[in-house]
Design an enzyme around this catalytic site. Structure first.
Site, mmCIF file in Angstrom:
data_model
loop_
_atom_site.group_PDB
_atom_site.id
_atom_site.type_symbol
_atom_site.label_atom_id
_atom_site.label_comp_id
_atom_site.label_asym_id
_atom_site.label_seq_id
_atom_site.Cartn_x
_atom_site.Cartn_y
_atom_site.Cartn_z
ATOM 1 N N VAL A 47 0.630 12.892 14.471
ATOM 2 C CA VAL A 47 0.594 13.912 13.427
ATOM 3 C C VAL A 47 -0.577 13.651 12.480
ATOM 4 C CG1 VAL A 47 1.844 14.931 11.469
ATOM 5 C CG2 VAL A 47 3.075 14.356 13.563
ATOM 6 N N CYS A 48 -0.847 12.379 12.213
ATOM 7 C CA CYS A 48 -1.882 12.004 11.237
ATOM 8 C C CYS A 48 -3.244 12.649 11.501
ATOM 9 C CB CYS A 48 -2.006 10.491 11.148
ATOM 10 S SG CYS A 48 -0.483 9.668 10.656
ATOM 11 N N PRO A 49 -3.774 12.597 12.740
ATOM 12 C CA PRO A 49 -5.093 13.209 12.933
ATOM 13 C C PRO A 49 -5.094 14.722 12.734
ATOM 14 C CG PRO A 49 -4.209 12.428 15.027
ATOM 15 C CD PRO A 49 -3.303 11.917 13.941
#
Length: 188
Positions: A47-49
């Site tokens: 999810v972070c990128p």
């Protein structure tokens, strides 16, 4: 405990990856301008990128609004560089990627996951005096949207420059605001 709105950020010193270089950043560098601290659990994840890429797509707009962005994870600045070099999405990032290996920032902002050593997914909007104006913390699997963050920044900047006015739900730049008063009680 998550840092509260209307509290001052705590002192910190760290190293960031920014525009191909390693640079030192402290709380003193943050004061004097609007800032976003964008915490995320870890580099090279899922999810972070998507969030960081979305924020990168809005970075120029935030810069025009006088806002600096600091993404933060408990990874090192070296790991941030490696991720920047390895990922097409992360390569778009022009904002500061702060390393927080000792978890000072995650602890200061109250988003350190005890026993894990990583940060929660959290966003803090800080005014030029170093005072937190907005806090958002989401569960692991819930990504944030940069467009809504931009809207919140505009609202916070409007309220800061227009004492006595507040921005109602779904307020967008140019919409009507409210002036809280006894006459409005029960009429909204």
């Amino acid at each position: 405990m998550v840092a509260n709105v209307n509290t001052e950020i705590k002192p910190f010193n760290t190293t960031a990856f920014h525009n191909g270089k390693f640079v030192d950043i402290s709380d003193a560098d943050v004061k004097g301008k609007w800032s976003i601290f964008f915490f995320y659990p870890a580099d090279f994840t899922f999810v972070c990128p998507t969030e960081l890429g979305d924020l990168a797509d809005h970075y120029e707009e935030l810069q025009k609004m006088g806002v600096e962005v600091y993404s933060v994870s408990t990874d090192t600045h070296f790991t941030h560089k490696a991720w920047h070099d390895a990922s097409e999405t992360i390569a778009k990032i022009k904002y500061f990627m702060l390393g927080d290996r000792n978890a000072t920032l995650a602890t200061n902002f109250g988003v350190l996951r005890e026993g894990e050593g990583s940060a929660d997914r959290a966003t803090f909007l800080v005014d030029p005096q170093g005072i937190i104006q907005s806090v958002e913390v989401t569960a692991e699997g819930i990504g944030r949207e940069a467009a809504d963050l931009v809207r919140k920044v505009k609202a916070a900047q409007y309220v800061a420059s227009h004492p006595g006015e507040v921005c109602p739900a779904k307020w967008k730049e140019g919409d009507k605001t409210l002036a809280p008063s006894l006459e409005l009680v029960g009429k909204i």
